[in-house]
Design an enzyme around this catalytic site. Structure first.
Site, PDB file in Angstrom:
ATOM      1  N   GLU A   1      35.240  27.057  23.375  1.00 25.27           N
ATOM      2  CA  GLU A   1      33.834  27.382  22.969  1.00 25.27           C
ATOM      3  C   GLU A   1      33.476  28.303  22.382  1.00 25.27           C
ATOM      4  O   GLU A   1      33.751  29.496  22.754  1.00 25.27           O
ATOM      5  CB  GLU A   1      33.624  27.196  24.686  1.00 25.27           C
ATOM      6  CG  GLU A   1      33.000  25.740  25.503  1.00 25.27           C
ATOM      7  CD  GLU A   1      32.771  25.848  26.256  1.00 25.27           C
ATOM      8  OE1 GLU A   1      31.210  26.338  26.756  1.00 25.27           O
ATOM      9  OE2 GLU A   1      32.841  24.369  27.189  1.00 25.27           O
TER      10      GLU A   1
ATOM     11  N   GLU B   1      36.284  26.728  33.179  1.00 22.25           N
ATOM     12  CA  GLU B   1      35.770  27.450  33.147  1.00 22.25           C
ATOM     13  C   GLU B   1      35.747  27.330  34.937  1.00 22.25           C
ATOM     14  O   GLU B   1      35.094  27.424  35.391  1.00 22.25           O
ATOM     15  CB  GLU B   1      34.493  27.892  32.830  1.00 22.25           C
ATOM     16  CG  GLU B   1      34.459  28.177  31.314  1.00 22.25           C
ATOM     17  CD  GLU B   1      32.650  28.162  30.775  1.00 22.25           C
ATOM     18  OE1 GLU B   1      31.568  28.357  32.065  1.00 22.25           O
ATOM     19  OE2 GLU B   1      32.359  28.809  29.367  1.00 22.25           O
TER      20      GLU B   1
HETATM   21  O1  AHR Z   1      28.282  24.825  26.323  1.00 22.25           O
HETATM   22  C1  AHR Z   1      27.714  25.189  27.604  1.00 22.25           C
HETATM   23  C2  AHR Z   1      29.119  25.158  28.061  1.00 22.25           C
HETATM   24  O2  AHR Z   1      28.943  26.858  28.260  1.00 22.25           O
HETATM   25  C3  AHR Z   1      29.417  24.969  28.872  1.00 22.25           C
HETATM   26  O3  AHR Z   1      29.449  23.150  29.495  1.00 22.25           O
HETATM   27  C4  AHR Z   1      30.195  25.514  29.901  1.00 22.25           C
HETATM   28  O4  AHR Z   1      31.662  25.058  29.525  1.00 22.25           O
HETATM   29  C5  AHR Z   1      30.389  26.782  28.942  1.00 22.25           C
HETATM   30  O5  AHR Z   1      29.810  27.724  30.689  1.00 22.25           O
END
Ligand code: AHR
Length: 533
Positions: A338, A204
């Site tokens: 994610e 991110e």
């Molecule tokens: O999964 C939790 C968080 O969500 C992670 O650290 C980040 O990459 C995303 O914003």
């Protein structure tokens, strides 16, 4: 904490009111609907890459500490500090890869703190500001993977690290030659080089990873891609480490610009840098910050969340079409590293630990997403649900010596046969399930053929009130037997707890075979997987 700083990075926004009616929905007896499926096994598609069943373990709350690592002196049964119960449960999922150490944590992780006999205690400013003991570092992670039978997906620190730090970490892990770093690894107990299957170049980077613009990130990507090398001789050919660039975090112009920037540069990239994947993050939330309760909700919230999660399809289409423009041969995979449901933290827990319950709704949500990934198997060749233990949409929850398997765990277990199986198209009229002003497909289904020739069909009945009679026409095979399992529970928010761990567990389901016709009943709000031989 990114939890408060982030500007609605997440996606699947549905314009629905937040009527948090908490009347739990129970099954009403209504006549079953009929759905016809047509499964043509002679028309196979892409391989469903097993990496779409990947997991994510961040140093966050009890995701690693207590969830995986208890230390060798713990009274909780462990092997070299790693919980035996968790390892045994995860082995059954045949996990292809585990993404580690973050998340946002990765861009503040300094690997040297986590090797050798003297560990450095630092802080974890992203997640509750707690002490990070660094007891679980590179060697412990690799040991965990060996115990579980999985591969490393390592995210390197681009945000607050340097190319040199990341390059040295990779040399430490992968060099076989007696370099100073390889000798240090040997002195720390591992003479053989480790394998690193996937390398995440930042996380991110548009937010917690450094608030970079697409162009700035691209310049970093080129540098890290060039200098962070995998020296393991076993990985120079077919098993080559895949380099994953940071990709989009939602839909809308800023995200398409991100994908455009990376993919356009990739199209005519110089020999000196390369990528094999573009990551995408997409959580299911209806509003930001997440307000929905993970338990104690009713049918309204059930449908709102499922509607939101189905937005994954549009998001993949949107970014795949940009990728197709610059990479028609689909060399670069889209890696949804994610994904999952993100709800309000459970009352009484540290909000920085992202603790939530996991209900039947999450099992259905997981199945719907896995189906979407499978339908895009030609481009989506990796995904990592967030997160593996105790955090967000977890497979497993622990409390000291206790452990419970979640409804999502069981979906991953039921879907194991789809790993590396060949996609088989399924045609069907899904019908409609209506709740208030929300309309959802009543059913969803995918099919695949495994390497032994067995055909697998996964079907989800989203309707929480009505069963569905399925008649599947299996063209192209003479079937002898059909067996399967179904996952359902009394309520849409049914959960497994330490006290009652078997409320949402798969049960055998009976299916009838007549020639190439398969008939079975899908219970309301259920996920069913059938194998046909
Ligand atoms: O999964 C939790 C968080 O969500 C992670 O650290 C980040 O990459 C995303 O914003």
């Amino acid at each position: 904490m990114p939890l408060v700083q982030r500007v609605s990075p997440v996606v699947h926004l549905v314009l629905v009111g937040l009527a948090l009616a908490s009347v739990a929905s129970t099954t009403l007896a209504r006549a079953a609907e009929k759905v016809e499926l047509s499964v043509d096994t002679s028309k196979t598609g892409a391989k469903i890459d097993r990496n779409i069943f990947g997991q994510f373990a961040e140093h966050l709350g009890h995701g690693v500490y207590d969830g995986i690592w208890v230390g060798p002196d713990s009274t909780i049964p462990n092997t070299r500090g790693i919980r035996n119960d968790v390892v045994a449960a995860l082995m059954a999922l045949k996990i292809p890869n585990v993404r580690w150490p973050g998340g946002c944590f990765a861009d503040e992780y300094h690997w040297r703190n986590g090797i050798g006999p003297q560990r450095v205690a630092t802080l974890n400013p992203n997640w509750g500001g707690v002490i990070e003991p660094n007891a679980f570092g590179t060697h412990e992670f690799m040991d965990f993977l060996r115990q579980v039978g999985s591969e490393a997906y390592v995210s390197i620190n681009v945000g607050s690290g340097t190319p040199r730090e990341a390059a040295e970490w990779l040399e430490y892990m992968t060099a076989a030659e007696p370099t100073t770093l390889a000798k240090e690894r040997t002195a720390n107990g591992h003479p053989d080089p480790y394998e690193v299957g996937e390398l995440g170049i930042g996380n991110e980077s548009w937010a917690c990873g450094g608030n970079m613009t697409p162009d700035y990130y691209l310049s970093q990507l080129k540098i890290y891609s060039r200098f962070v090398r995998n020296f393991n001789l076993a990985q120079q050919g077919k098993k080559q480490m895949l380099k994953i660039a940071v990709g989009p975090g939602g839909d809308g112009p800023e995200w398409t610009e991100w994908t455009e920037t990376i993919m356009k540069a990739y199209q005519h990239h110089e020999w000196s840098w390369d990528i094999n994947g573009l990551s995408m993050h997409s959580y299911t939330v209806v509003s930001w910050p997440p307000l929905f309760a993970s338990v104690g909700f009713g049918e309204t919230e059930y449908t709102q969340i499922l509607k939101a999660t189905l937005g994954m399809e549009d998001l993949i289409n949107e970014h795949s079409s940009i990728m197709d423009k610059y990479d028609p041969q689909k060399r670069v995979a889209l890696i949804v590293d994610e994904w999952g449901a993100w709800y309000a933290p459970l009352p009484g827990t540290n909000p920085g630990f992202l603790v939530q319950q996991n209900s039947l709704r999450d099992a259905i949500l997981a199945a719907l997403n896995l189906n979407i990934f499978a339908r895009h198997a030609d481009r989506v060749r990796g995904a990592n649900i967030a997160q593996m233990v105790n955090v967000l949409q977890a497979m497993i929850m622990t409390d000291k010596e206790k452990m419970v398997l979640t409804p999502t765990y069981y979906v991953f277990k039921m879907y194991v046969p789809f790993q590396d199986a060949t996609f088989v198209p399924v045609a069907f009229d899904a019908g409609t399930y209506t709740q208030g002003n929300i309309k959802l497909p009543r059913v969803d289904a995918i099919a695949a053929k495994d390497t032994t020739g067995k055909v697998w069909v996964a079907m989800t009945n989203l309707d929480p009130n009505q069963a569905v009679e399925v008649e599947a026409n299996l063209a192209g095979i003479t079937a002898k037997s059909a067996t399967g399992e179904t996952l359902t529970a009394p309520k849409v928010d049914s959960v497994n707890t330490f006290e009652a761990p078997n409320t949402v567990v798969p049960k055998p389901v009976s299916a009838k075979l007549q020639g190439s016709k398969l008939t079975l009943k899908l219970e309301p709000k259920s996920v069913t997987v059938i194998s046909v031989e």
